[in-house]
Design an enzyme around this catalytic site. Sequence first.
Site, mmCIF file in Angstrom:
data_model
loop_
_atom_site.group_PDB
_atom_site.id
_atom_site.type_symbol
_atom_site.label_atom_id
_atom_site.label_comp_id
_atom_site.label_asym_id
_atom_site.label_seq_id
_atom_site.Cartn_x
_atom_site.Cartn_y
_atom_site.Cartn_z
ATOM 1 N N LYS A 145 -8.206 -8.349 -2.524
ATOM 2 C CA LYS A 145 -8.121 -7.354 -1.457
ATOM 3 C C LYS A 145 -8.411 -7.974 -0.103
ATOM 4 O O LYS A 145 -9.277 -8.841 0.009
ATOM 5 C CB LYS A 145 -9.149 -6.245 -1.709
ATOM 6 C CG LYS A 145 -8.837 -5.373 -2.901
ATOM 7 C CD LYS A 145 -7.652 -4.482 -2.586
ATOM 8 C CE LYS A 145 -7.600 -3.237 -3.404
ATOM 9 N NZ LYS A 145 -8.625 -2.288 -3.341
ATOM 10 N N ASP A 203 0.844 -1.186 0.000
ATOM 11 C CA ASP A 203 0.000 0.000 0.000
ATOM 12 C C ASP A 203 0.883 1.241 0.000
ATOM 13 O O ASP A 203 1.166 1.832 1.028
ATOM 14 C CB ASP A 203 -0.898 -0.025 1.235
ATOM 15 C CG ASP A 203 -2.105 0.859 1.049
ATOM 16 O OD1 ASP A 203 -2.842 1.028 2.012
ATOM 17 O OD2 ASP A 203 -2.297 1.394 -0.067
#
Length: 686
Positions: free
Chosen positions: A330, A133
């Site tokens: 995810k 991320d």
Amino acid sequence: MKEISAGLSEAHTGSAIESLVEELAQLRKTINHHNYRYHSLDSPELSDAQFDLLFRRLREIETEHPELVSEDSPSQRIGAKPLDGFSQIKHELPMLSLANAFDTDDMFDFDRRIKTRLEDHETITYACEPKIDGIAVSLLYENGKLTYGATRGDGSIGEDITQNIRTIEAVPLSLIGEGFPDRLEVRGEVYISKSTFKALNIAAEKAGEKIFANPRNAAAGSVRQLDSRLTARRKLTMYCYSVGLVEGGELAATQQEILEQLRSWGLRTNPIVEAVDGIENCIHYYEKLLKERDALDYEIDGVVFKVNNMMLQTRLGVLTRTPRWAVAHKFPPEEGITHLLDVEFQVGRTGAITPVARLKPVKVGGVTISNATLHNMDEVKRLNLLIGDTVLIQRAGDVIPKVIKVFEDKRPKEAREIIMPDSCPACGSKIILVEGEVIARCSGGLLCQAQRKERIRHFASRLALDIEGLGDKLVEQLVDADLIKTPADLFLLAIDDLVQLERMAPKSANNLLSALKKSKITTLSRLIYALGIQEVGESTARNLAVYFKSLNGVIQADEDQLVLVPDIGPIVAANIAHFFNQEINLKVLESLLDSGVVPEFETEEITQILEGQTYVLTGTLSQLTRNEAKVKLQAMGAKVSGSVSKNTSCVVAGDAAGSKLSKARELGVQIIDEDGLIKLLNGGNS
Ligand code: IVH
């Protein structure tokens, strides 16, 4: 060392210089090697003190002999002169994004689609990689030297962040080893580790500076710093995960081997990447990583699965924005459990009253959450929420946290009902609930302090009058000091009014006055948008400007005329008419014009040659982005839609256009290519 540096100040003979050059080359090589061991392989061979000694010697020689400093010397990572702005870099190959899988079923579908497409039901080998991320970047190495670094941008055009990239120790300024292609574009994620992030925030707090919300924000802010000396202090790092352009050389046959090659050339790759056979093993990898997630020193938001065999990747190809050979699974959004301490009611720009949950602070995904939105009273009812309840809150990325569940079995006896007040918490005016609407509103209009602030903030915002330097805090100060009540009062401010405010130096006051002056020259659509009429966003404002062509035209229009404007229905028409029927709003407008606010017409606003036509954009465009094309088409009056139907006037087909193009052919809709589009945008008809 003393002796050597003493020798340096004497006139050098040719051979002394030669031996220095040699020593420098050797030092740089050694330092680069140890940098690589430390930053890329996480396995240092020297102690910090030993490494410092080498570095000091390098500095010593370079200080004495600036002419010997080379661009790729390890000393050149401290940052350079601040830039005025970033220039753009067009990616030679578009930087794609990834399709998402949200559950196991999606993963099986992904695997099935691949097998069907390959007309082969053999087990597929997948490379499994943590989805970091951070910020996607692209690096170009030409003959082994780093020539630029760019952000992803919109996928086709990014920003030139070379100066900042050069400060990242994990990014080699020159590749090591051999066998790398002449031109090699490497892609990956720049990020800040959790531990560095903590240290940064502790230091920021001590220095009284702003602390960062999370590592991603810190990394994003640092990568786009105009002053690379600041970037250098943030200690960014990078994991490389793929290649883009490859010229003058060949890479290995699988994703996993390519990562190994990148590592052998000095680039940092994630050591926990694994190649596994079959989608079931991908799912195991995902579950394992989900458990280990907290133990990693970097934030991840899922796992990326890529078909390992590069030949198969080529056969599978790409869709417009995403490859068929990869998917991101995810992790579920992050959640936390806490208590609802109280509910406060906030007043928005148009008087809408929003209940806001005040929570017992709780850490969710590394961020402390103490407020969450409750949207409106219907939502409160739907949740069956009482003050004192134990609640589940969810935070996904940068989105405002939400209360998603109430644990009713944990409800304390003293739990209290949440009651919408009768009168506005900011001004005391009556709160009204419009029939059929879930939203309650303060009826105070511009008499309400809170609405005033929000309206002025909106008036000054980027898409409205864009008044630089007039931030939320300042608006609050100005309204609280009763210096301004309406947006028009902004233009009556004098230097003496401003300097009496706390923390307002004469220089900032002057800057604000010139920003205000500058903002007076604006466009009709910006001014209409800036007024903050309920449900009149940027595009409705533009439609109004184009249709009526003057402010007076809009003011005088009645509801019957207003509904003739594209995209305006009876409700919005009634809002607009109501707004211009109110004396106070007309007064504000009059005062704005009196102060010299000039809403000029943009040429785009009046050249509406595509009015009434619907365009669909598909495939990859190379000379402009899809969004640019969309904005330009809209500026010429066209509607831009996402799907092809018999009502479509024209389809613009870029490279690798797929199903939308076939559908247009099927329906006999006009099709133009990118050149045709450019011609059209330049004024020629297609
Ligand atoms: S591959 C065509 N691998 O996720 C392949 N992306 O939505 C494109 N990301 O913009 C990317 N870790 O910033 C890939 N191991 C990884 C990644 C990764 C993080 C990010 C990347 C990209 C986004 C995709």
